[in-house]
Scaffold this motif. Structure first.
Motif, PDB file in Angstrom:
ATOM      1  N   ASN A 150      57.949  43.189  32.633  1.00 46.01           N
ATOM      2  CA  ASN A 150      56.734  43.737  33.257  1.00 46.01           C
ATOM      3  C   ASN A 150      57.099  44.942  34.112  1.00 46.01           C
ATOM      4  OD1 ASN A 150      54.013  43.068  32.986  1.00 46.01           O
ATOM      5  ND2 ASN A 150      53.873  42.363  35.095  1.00 46.01           N
TER       6      ASN A 150
ATOM      7  N   PHE B 280      56.615  31.958  40.060  1.00 44.12           N
ATOM      8  CA  PHE B 280      55.289  32.317  40.571  1.00 44.12           C
ATOM      9  C   PHE B 280      55.018  31.678  41.934  1.00 44.12           C
ATOM     10  CE2 PHE B 280      50.732  33.524  39.713  1.00 44.12           C
ATOM     11  CZ  PHE B 280      51.018  34.840  39.418  1.00 44.12           C
TER      12      PHE B 280
ATOM     13  N   SER C 222      39.150  32.578  35.770  1.00 41.36           N
ATOM     14  CA  SER C 222      39.930  31.359  36.004  1.00 41.36           C
ATOM     15  C   SER C 222      39.046  30.301  36.650  1.00 41.36           C
ATOM     16  CB  SER C 222      41.105  31.666  36.931  1.00 41.36           C
ATOM     17  OG  SER C 222      41.668  30.448  37.375  1.00 41.36           O
TER      18      SER C 222
ATOM     19  N   GLY D  99      53.406  36.685  31.656  1.00 37.86           N
ATOM     20  CA  GLY D  99      54.164  36.477  32.894  1.00 37.86           C
ATOM     21  C   GLY D  99      55.264  37.506  33.105  1.00 37.86           C
ATOM     22  N   ALA D 100      56.062  37.273  34.149  1.00 37.74           N
ATOM     23  CA  ALA D 100      57.022  38.301  34.546  1.00 37.74           C
ATOM     24  C   ALA D 100      58.183  37.714  35.340  1.00 37.74           C
ATOM     25  CB  ALA D 100      56.309  39.339  35.406  1.00 37.74           C
TER      26      ALA D 100
ATOM     27  N   PRO E  48      43.218  35.444  35.005  1.00 38.37           N
ATOM     28  CA  PRO E  48      43.976  34.422  35.749  1.00 38.37           C
ATOM     29  C   PRO E  48      43.419  34.215  37.155  1.00 38.37           C
ATOM     30  CG  PRO E  48      45.086  36.524  35.939  1.00 38.37           C
ATOM     31  CD  PRO E  48      43.829  36.773  35.141  1.00 38.37           C
ATOM     32  N   PHE E  49      43.998  33.240  37.872  1.00 38.09           N
ATOM     33  CA  PHE E  49      43.480  32.916  39.209  1.00 38.09           C
ATOM     34  C   PHE E  49      43.908  33.917  40.264  1.00 38.09           C
ATOM     35  CE2 PHE E  49      47.727  31.007  39.590  1.00 38.09           C
ATOM     36  CZ  PHE E  49      48.054  31.350  40.899  1.00 38.09           C
TER      37      PHE E  49
ATOM     38  N   LEU F  87      48.259  40.122  28.303  1.00 34.38           N
ATOM     39  CA  LEU F  87      49.317  40.358  29.281  1.00 34.38           C
ATOM     40  C   LEU F  87      49.806  39.017  29.826  1.00 34.38           C
ATOM     41  CD1 LEU F  87      47.921  43.115  28.984  1.00 34.38           C
ATOM     42  CD2 LEU F  87      48.333  43.512  31.393  1.00 34.38           C
TER      43      LEU F  87
ATOM     44  N   PHE G 169      48.208  49.964  32.918  1.00 32.26           N
ATOM     45  CA  PHE G 169      48.997  48.831  33.410  1.00 32.26           C
ATOM     46  C   PHE G 169      49.429  47.959  32.244  1.00 32.26           C
ATOM     47  CE2 PHE G 169      49.977  44.695  34.863  1.00 32.26           C
ATOM     48  CZ  PHE G 169      50.331  44.763  36.201  1.00 32.26           C
TER      49      PHE G 169
ATOM     50  N   VAL H 203      44.702  38.197  30.501  1.00 27.90           N
ATOM     51  CA  VAL H 203      45.798  38.275  31.481  1.00 27.90           C
ATOM     52  C   VAL H 203      46.052  36.854  31.973  1.00 27.90           C
ATOM     53  CG1 VAL H 203      46.546  39.200  33.698  1.00 27.90           C
ATOM     54  CG2 VAL H 203      45.193  40.631  32.187  1.00 27.90           C
ATOM     55  N   GLY H 204      47.310  36.446  31.933  1.00 25.44           N
ATOM     56  CA  GLY H 204      47.662  35.095  32.382  1.00 25.44           C
ATOM     57  C   GLY H 204      49.122  34.817  32.061  1.00 25.44           C
ATOM     58  N   SER H 205      49.456  33.554  31.868  1.00 23.90           N
ATOM     59  CA  SER H 205      50.855  33.184  31.636  1.00 23.90           C
ATOM     60  C   SER H 205      51.266  33.485  30.190  1.00 23.90           C
ATOM     61  CB  SER H 205      51.040  31.700  31.946  1.00 23.90           C
ATOM     62  OG  SER H 205      50.169  30.949  31.130  1.00 23.90           O
TER      63      SER H 205
ATOM     64  N   ILE I  74      39.541  37.282  29.491  1.00 25.41           N
ATOM     65  CA  ILE I  74      39.939  35.963  30.024  1.00 25.41           C
ATOM     66  C   ILE I  74      40.964  36.251  31.117  1.00 25.41           C
ATOM     67  CG2 ILE I  74      41.053  33.762  29.435  1.00 25.41           C
ATOM     68  CD1 ILE I  74      40.066  34.787  26.423  1.00 25.41           C
TER      69      ILE I  74
ATOM     70  N   SER J  27      56.058  40.175  28.226  1.00 27.89           N
ATOM     71  CA  SER J  27      55.052  40.355  29.284  1.00 27.89           C
ATOM     72  C   SER J  27      53.765  40.962  28.728  1.00 27.89           C
ATOM     73  CB  SER J  27      55.599  41.249  30.406  1.00 27.89           C
ATOM     74  OG  SER J  27      56.642  40.586  31.083  1.00 27.89           O
TER      75      SER J  27
HETATM   76  P1  NAD Z   1      46.996  30.769  32.922  1.00 22.20           P
HETATM   77  O1  NAD Z   1      47.665  31.304  31.715  1.00 22.20           O
HETATM   78  O2  NAD Z   1      47.161  29.335  33.236  1.00 22.20           O
HETATM   79  O3  NAD Z   1      45.408  30.997  32.827  1.00 22.20           O
HETATM   80  C1  NAD Z   1      44.862  32.267  32.536  1.00 22.20           C
HETATM   81  C2  NAD Z   1      43.514  32.076  31.844  1.00 22.20           C
HETATM   82  O4  NAD Z   1      43.704  31.419  30.597  1.00 22.20           O
HETATM   83  C3  NAD Z   1      42.525  31.228  32.641  1.00 22.20           C
HETATM   84  O5  NAD Z   1      41.245  31.800  32.531  1.00 22.20           O
HETATM   85  C4  NAD Z   1      42.598  29.872  31.946  1.00 22.20           C
HETATM   86  O6  NAD Z   1      41.377  29.166  32.021  1.00 22.20           O
HETATM   87  C5  NAD Z   1      42.922  30.242  30.515  1.00 22.20           C
HETATM   88  N1  NAD Z   1      43.730  29.218  29.846  1.00 22.20           N
HETATM   89  C6  NAD Z   1      44.721  28.475  30.401  1.00 22.20           C
HETATM   90  N2  NAD Z   1      45.262  27.666  29.469  1.00 22.20           N
HETATM   91  C7  NAD Z   1      44.614  27.913  28.308  1.00 22.20           C
HETATM   92  C8  NAD Z   1      44.725  27.397  26.991  1.00 22.20           C
HETATM   93  N3  NAD Z   1      45.620  26.465  26.675  1.00 22.20           N
HETATM   94  N4  NAD Z   1      43.898  27.872  26.040  1.00 22.20           N
HETATM   95  C9  NAD Z   1      42.994  28.830  26.342  1.00 22.20           C
HETATM   96  N5  NAD Z   1      42.838  29.341  27.576  1.00 22.20           N
HETATM   97  C10 NAD Z   1      43.634  28.901  28.553  1.00 22.20           C
HETATM   98  O7  NAD Z   1      47.453  31.703  34.141  1.00 22.20           O
HETATM   99  P2  NAD Z   1      47.170  31.510  35.698  1.00 22.20           P
HETATM  100  O8  NAD Z   1      47.962  30.359  36.205  1.00 22.20           O
HETATM  101  O9  NAD Z   1      45.711  31.564  35.967  1.00 22.20           O
HETATM  102  O10 NAD Z   1      47.780  32.890  36.257  1.00 22.20           O
HETATM  103  C11 NAD Z   1      49.131  33.055  36.560  1.00 22.20           C
HETATM  104  C12 NAD Z   1      49.872  33.720  35.415  1.00 22.20           C
HETATM  105  O11 NAD Z   1      49.248  34.960  35.086  1.00 22.20           O
HETATM  106  C13 NAD Z   1      51.305  34.066  35.759  1.00 22.20           C
HETATM  107  O12 NAD Z   1      52.117  33.773  34.660  1.00 22.20           O
HETATM  108  C14 NAD Z   1      51.264  35.573  36.015  1.00 22.20           C
HETATM  109  O13 NAD Z   1      52.481  36.243  35.801  1.00 22.20           O
HETATM  110  C15 NAD Z   1      50.236  35.987  35.019  1.00 22.20           C
HETATM  111  N6  NAD Z   1      49.647  37.269  35.369  1.00 22.20           N
HETATM  112  C16 NAD Z   1      50.011  38.343  34.624  1.00 22.20           C
HETATM  113  C17 NAD Z   1      49.521  39.589  34.935  1.00 22.20           C
HETATM  114  C18 NAD Z   1      49.923  40.796  34.132  1.00 22.20           C
HETATM  115  O14 NAD Z   1      49.312  41.822  34.314  1.00 22.20           O
HETATM  116  N7  NAD Z   1      50.910  40.712  33.255  1.00 22.20           N
HETATM  117  C19 NAD Z   1      48.627  39.740  36.011  1.00 22.20           C
HETATM  118  C20 NAD Z   1      48.257  38.607  36.736  1.00 22.20           C
HETATM  119  C21 NAD Z   1      48.772  37.374  36.398  1.00 22.20           C
END
Ligand code: NAD
Length: 499
Positions: free
Chosen positions: A412, A386, A176, A250-251, A149-150, A248, A451, A225-227, A147, A457
């Motif tokens: 991170n 961000f 995403s 946020g940071a 992120p954008f 993984l 990574f 990877v995401g928030s 799963i 994080s």
């Molecule tokens: P996000 O957490 O909103 O979304 C990430 C993924 O999770 C998407 O595919 C989304 O559809 C899904 N998602 C969102 N809310 C959900 C929920 N409630 N239940 C299930 N799935 C859900 O993140 P984003 O805005 O796409 O990306 C930005 C974030 O990602 C930032 O916090 C950034 O730091 C983090 N990020 C971290 C790394 C890392 O390696 N640590 C790398 C890239 C981005």
């Protein structure tokens, strides 16, 4: 009328039938590019079933044959680099060269994965007992899911699927919904490279698709990877359901500048690290920590004019250094943080909110922002913004800088700029972060290293790609064998030992 996207299941484009769609917006112009279907639970299960069906034959395919498919995939990536970079820029907004670089960093993981015949070799010990041998092998897990992120529509998926697939797993990617097209192209290129149907599937969607992946018994492992709030939810739910998980989050990455650092070098490194990709990178530097008032004053004098001169524009502009943010909602969120910083008492040295929008008044632009005299009590220090907002926290000495980083909830990346080896060594040894840069602002490990961050994080034990990636996508089996001439007669009721 914008075209509709689709899912990619069992080697075919599959039309979304849930009736739920989301607009995908070009952040440079505000135009709707396409609509992405949001999969229902039933549609997600279709992908899981296809991946489960494809698993036995793929598991039994020799690693060298699997690697040959990846070699062809890499060729196809190179042939399609321009188209893929433009696709990323159109949906994410980052400038073309940056988009291209991110694809190449992902491709390097695929290149590493081509070494699978070597990476998957096990271990053998002769005579662990008399005429008794032991060997350990690493076997695939089954159906794995990712799963993503954008902000890295190609690179982050490629941290996952090439390694998972080369290890003999089948894979479902849920990209995403804000930038979904690249993942579909990657899946099509894998098919063109010769990947059997069902080995790599893409399901577009939101939390409904994700929650199905998290709860379905056929899914063996989840990479996320995401928030941070979502990462924590994914990790807890996946592991409670008996799945292997790495999530993984946020940071808030700090860069310490010591008084002996080459300040010009540090400032130019900071510009790219803080404002590249509009600060929408999990390894972006968002806090700079100059040590000593003199260092801090000199830093602000050199940095502020550069931030003011940042060239902000659409990815298609050859002069743009920084593109738009992902959406107008996100711009509002980041602008709100700037307002909060002002109310908290920080000094707003450069106010990016003064930037007017793109040529047609649309698009989600924000100029670079720079805060000085920020304290660790402020939300603009504590929370991940961000966006293109850099905060300066002045400290008197190295020990205070280190303590501050170590007390932050995220871990991170962290960087230090200095000419002193002792300080650099103390920093790399004592800092509580997963990835550390010495005179390197964004220390993203190469594909053959791994990574991942520390603290909030990363939830889980194993980092992404490199040898940790191989460990994540395989499980260990140890076989002990004795052949008839070695078999003792009589009953043994004690533990065999070598005494
Ligand atoms: P996000 O957490 O909103 O979304 C990430 C993924 O999770 C998407 O595919 C989304 O559809 C899904 N998602 C969102 N809310 C959900 C929920 N409630 N239940 C299930 N799935 C859900 O993140 P984003 O805005 O796409 O990306 C930005 C974030 O990602 C930032 O916090 C950034 O730091 C983090 N990020 C971290 C790394 C890392 O390696 N640590 C790398 C890239 C981005």
């Amino acid at each position: 009328m914008a075209k509709d996207l689709y899912h990619f299941i069992n080697g075919q484009r599959v039309t979304g039938i849930s009736g739920r769609f989301k607009d995908v917006i070009n952040p440079a112009s505000g135009e709707i590019i396409c609509q992405v279907p949001l999969a229902s639970s039933n549609e997600t299960v279709m992908a899981i079933e296809a991946a489960a069906k494809a698993f036995p034959a793929w598991r039994d395919t020799p690693p060298l044959r699997r690697a040959r498919i990846l070699f062809r995939f890499i060729d196809l990536l190179n042939q399609n680099l321009k188209e893929l970079s433009e696709l990323i820029s159109a949906e994410h907004g980052k400038v073309i060269e940056d988009a291209k670089g991110s694809i190449i960093r992902g491709m390097e993981v695929a290149e590493f994965a081509c070494g699978a015949p070597h990476l998957l070799k096990g271990h053998f010990s002769e005579n662990v007992g008399t005429r008794v041998d032991s060997h350990s092998i690493r076997q695939p897990l089954g159906v794995c899911a990712g799963i993503t992120p954008f902000n890295f529509p190609a690179m982050v998926p490629m941290w996952m699927f090439p390694l998972s697939i080369i290890c003999g797993n089948t894979f479902i990617l849920k990209p995403s919904e804000k930038a979904p097209s690249t993942a579909l192209r990657l899946a099509e290129l894998m098919k063109e490279a010769g990947l059997p149907d069902g080995v790599f599937n893409v399901v577009n969607g939101d939390s409904e698709a994700v929650n199905t992946l998290l709860s379905h018994p056929e899914i063996a492992a989840i990479s996320f990877v995401g928030s941070t709030p979502v990462a924590e939810h994914i990790y807890k739910t996946a592991t409670a359901n008996g799945k292997r998980a790495q999530a993984l989050g946020g940071a808030k990455n700090h860069m310490v500048i010591m008084p002996d650092a080459d300040l010009d070098q540090a400032v130019s490194a900071l510009m790219g690290a803080a404002y590249g990709a509009a600060g929408e990178r999990c390894m972006a530097i968002s806090v700079v920590v100059p040590v000593g008032e003199q260092t801090a004053d000199a830093l602000v004098n050199k940095l502020a004019p550069k931030v003011r001169q940042l060239k902000v524009g659409p990815a298609t502009s050859p002069t743009a250094e920084m593109g738009p943010l992902i959406s107008t909602d996100h711009v509002e969120k980041v602008r709100n943080y700037v307002t909060i910083g002002v109310h908290e008492g920080a000094t707003l040295v450069v106010d990016g909110r003064e930037l007017t929008n793109g040529e047609n008044g649309k698009g989600s632009y924000l100029g670079g922002c720079l805060f000085d005299h920020v304290t660790t009590k402020m939300r603009i220090y504590q929370e991940e913004i961000f966006g293109p907002v850099l905060v300066i926290v002045r400290v008197d000495d190295f020990a205070t800088a280190l303590k501050m980083i170590n007390e932050h909830e995220y871990g991170n990346g962290a960087a230090i700029f200095t000419r002193d080896g002792d300080t650099a060594r103390a920093f790399s040894s004592e800092v509580q972060a997963g990835m550390v840069g010495i005179n390197v602002p964004i220390p993203v490990p190469m594909a053959y290293h791994s990574f991942g961050g520390w603290k909030r994080s990363l939830f889980g034990d194993l980092h992404m790609h490199g040898t940790e990636g191989i460990l994540f996508y395989t499980k260990l089996k140890t076989i002990t064998s004795r052949w008839p001439t070695g078999v003792r007669t009589g009953n043994d009721f004690h533990m065999p030992t070598m005494m």
